[in-house]
Scaffold this motif. Sequence first.
Motif, PDB file in Angstrom:
ATOM      1  N   CYS A   1     -15.338   0.500  -2.198  1.00  0.00           N
ATOM      2  CA  CYS A   1     -15.559   0.836  -0.787  1.00  0.00           C
ATOM      3  C   CYS A   1     -16.647   1.915  -0.684  1.00  0.00           C
ATOM      4  O   CYS A   1     -16.972   2.610  -1.649  1.00  0.00           O
ATOM      5  CB  CYS A   1     -14.268   1.345  -0.153  1.00  0.00           C
TER       6      CYS A   1
ATOM      7  N   ASP B   1     -16.477   4.716   0.779  1.00  0.00           N
ATOM      8  CA  ASP B   1     -15.956   6.077   0.602  1.00  0.00           C
ATOM      9  C   ASP B   1     -15.584   6.379  -0.852  1.00  0.00           C
ATOM     10  O   ASP B   1     -15.045   7.441  -1.155  1.00  0.00           O
ATOM     11  CB  ASP B   1     -14.745   6.299   1.512  1.00  0.00           C
TER      12      ASP B   1
ATOM     13  N   SER C   1     -13.398   4.711  -2.724  1.00  0.00           N
ATOM     14  CA  SER C   1     -12.089   4.192  -3.113  1.00  0.00           C
ATOM     15  C   SER C   1     -12.225   2.757  -3.625  1.00  0.00           C
ATOM     16  O   SER C   1     -13.237   2.090  -3.413  1.00  0.00           O
ATOM     17  CB  SER C   1     -11.131   4.233  -1.922  1.00  0.00           C
TER      18      SER C   1
ATOM     19  N   ARG D   1     -10.383  -1.044  -3.806  1.00  0.00           N
ATOM     20  CA  ARG D   1      -9.400  -1.923  -3.173  1.00  0.00           C
ATOM     21  C   ARG D   1      -9.166  -3.133  -4.073  1.00  0.00           C
ATOM     22  O   ARG D   1     -10.112  -3.741  -4.575  1.00  0.00           O
ATOM     23  CB  ARG D   1      -9.883  -2.404  -1.803  1.00  0.00           C
TER      24      ARG D   1
ATOM     25  N   THR E   1      -3.987  -4.348  -2.236  1.00  0.00           N
ATOM     26  CA  THR E   1      -3.933  -2.998  -2.797  1.00  0.00           C
ATOM     27  C   THR E   1      -2.524  -2.426  -2.791  1.00  0.00           C
ATOM     28  O   THR E   1      -2.059  -1.874  -3.801  1.00  0.00           O
ATOM     29  CB  THR E   1      -4.878  -2.065  -2.010  1.00  0.00           C
TER      30      THR E   1
END
Length: 503
Positions: free
Chosen positions: A262, A264, A266, A268, A294
């Motif tokens: 992602c 940001d 992170s 998934r 997830t």
Amino acid sequence: MNTALPKNEAQKIETLSQYKILETLPEQMFDDFTRLAAQICKTPIALVTLINHNQQWFQSNFGGAVTQSDREIAFCTYTILQPEGLVVADALADERFATNPMVISEPHIRFYAGVPLITSQGYVLGTLCIMDYVPRELHYEQLEALRALSRQAIARVELQQDLANLEHAKQESQQLEQKLRNRELELLDLLENGPSSLHCVDGNGIIIWANQAELDFLGYSREEYIGQHIAKFHADQAGIDDILQRLAANETLCNYEARLLCKDGSIRYVQINSNVLWENGKFSHTRCFTHDITARKLAEEAVQQAATKNQYLARAVAAVSDGVTITDPNQPDNPIIYLNPAFSKVTGYQPEEVIGRNCRFLQGAGTDPHTIAHIRQAIAERREVKATLLNYRKDGSAFWNELKISPVFSDEGDLLYFVGTQTDISDRKRAEEERDRFFTLSLDMQCIADFDGYFKRLNPAFEKTLGFTPIELKSQPLIDFVHPEDRERTLAEVAKLSTGEPT
């Protein structure tokens, strides 16, 4: 005047209806034919008639005053039965027409000649005819001219019908095209704004399209995502290489697990379902749906970590003599995900026969439905429940199961599992049944009393000996039925029992 009907009368009427010219206003093209017919044959009247079930309609009327007549009195009723046409030199001298109202009264027709209007399919729709008020003869050339004009007239009718059909087909085609465009727009809107993440990748691995759900899922703008290589957004290079190789080999991917990056930072976890659209044998693009798993993967990892940390607990559960099962209420039908060896020993079912199934397979004909309803209600309400019920082993034999089911919650209050313990109490149940049978059949007076001094249960011998009814015996303190001289000693013995001291 009675005349026969054409053999294909029904088909003729249907064809006339399809042409949609019956009962319409006179048309210029027919007027040209009737005017020319009157001039060639030198008659004052010329008509183009169309005949339906019971009427004759004058679609063009040169020199006449009426617009229709009954089919029953129409000269043309005979004409449509004669492919070569009909000529009546003197109607008064022809027995078929001598009493016809059109002959003996207005308009006093004496001469008639007509030829049928025959379609290319062989249906006679009506006639082209001429009339006169005096008897006369018709030359062969004039009759041939009428036949030629009739062929031209029906050709114009069919041409007009073909043009109408083409226009109708054109309109239908336009309507169909509009429907298809609307459907395409609906489909595009569904794909673009639907809840499922979707993207397309070309043969070089470049993202050529993605819907809004995909962009929202990963947090990228359209400009940041479209036009980039798909590998840029995969956390595992080997994984995306494998995906692209399989798709290039025309393999369909079903529930392929991968990890996406992602915006940001992170990661998934997703399941990918994808295949390739091939055009003329060439790789056009993929159609790739991604489903977020997830939460499930994190839960699986947490369970694995917990299992590792609590391996001694797991060994203890495996070693207990009572059956233990763990079910997952977050999966459809709350299936068993764990059972200890004791469960298999009690029921006869091995783990591979049980994992993934709901516990109801232990139920049978003798299982009390009220007890089952009580258990289901407790599970639905996510609370602990205890029950004793008759279950069945794999070999079909019955056993009494003392069941306890307890919910397990996370720190956040989410329901994770149900833990069930099963104790085979068949021997105890048989002992209780034997005790109850002895209690009931014993000739000695036997009773069960509570510490409050009242009888709870009495056998028949007790009731028979004292002569009281069960209601009477249970409604008074038991000391009331003891002889006054024995009451003090009796109360002392009861006091011993309350402390567990034998008497």
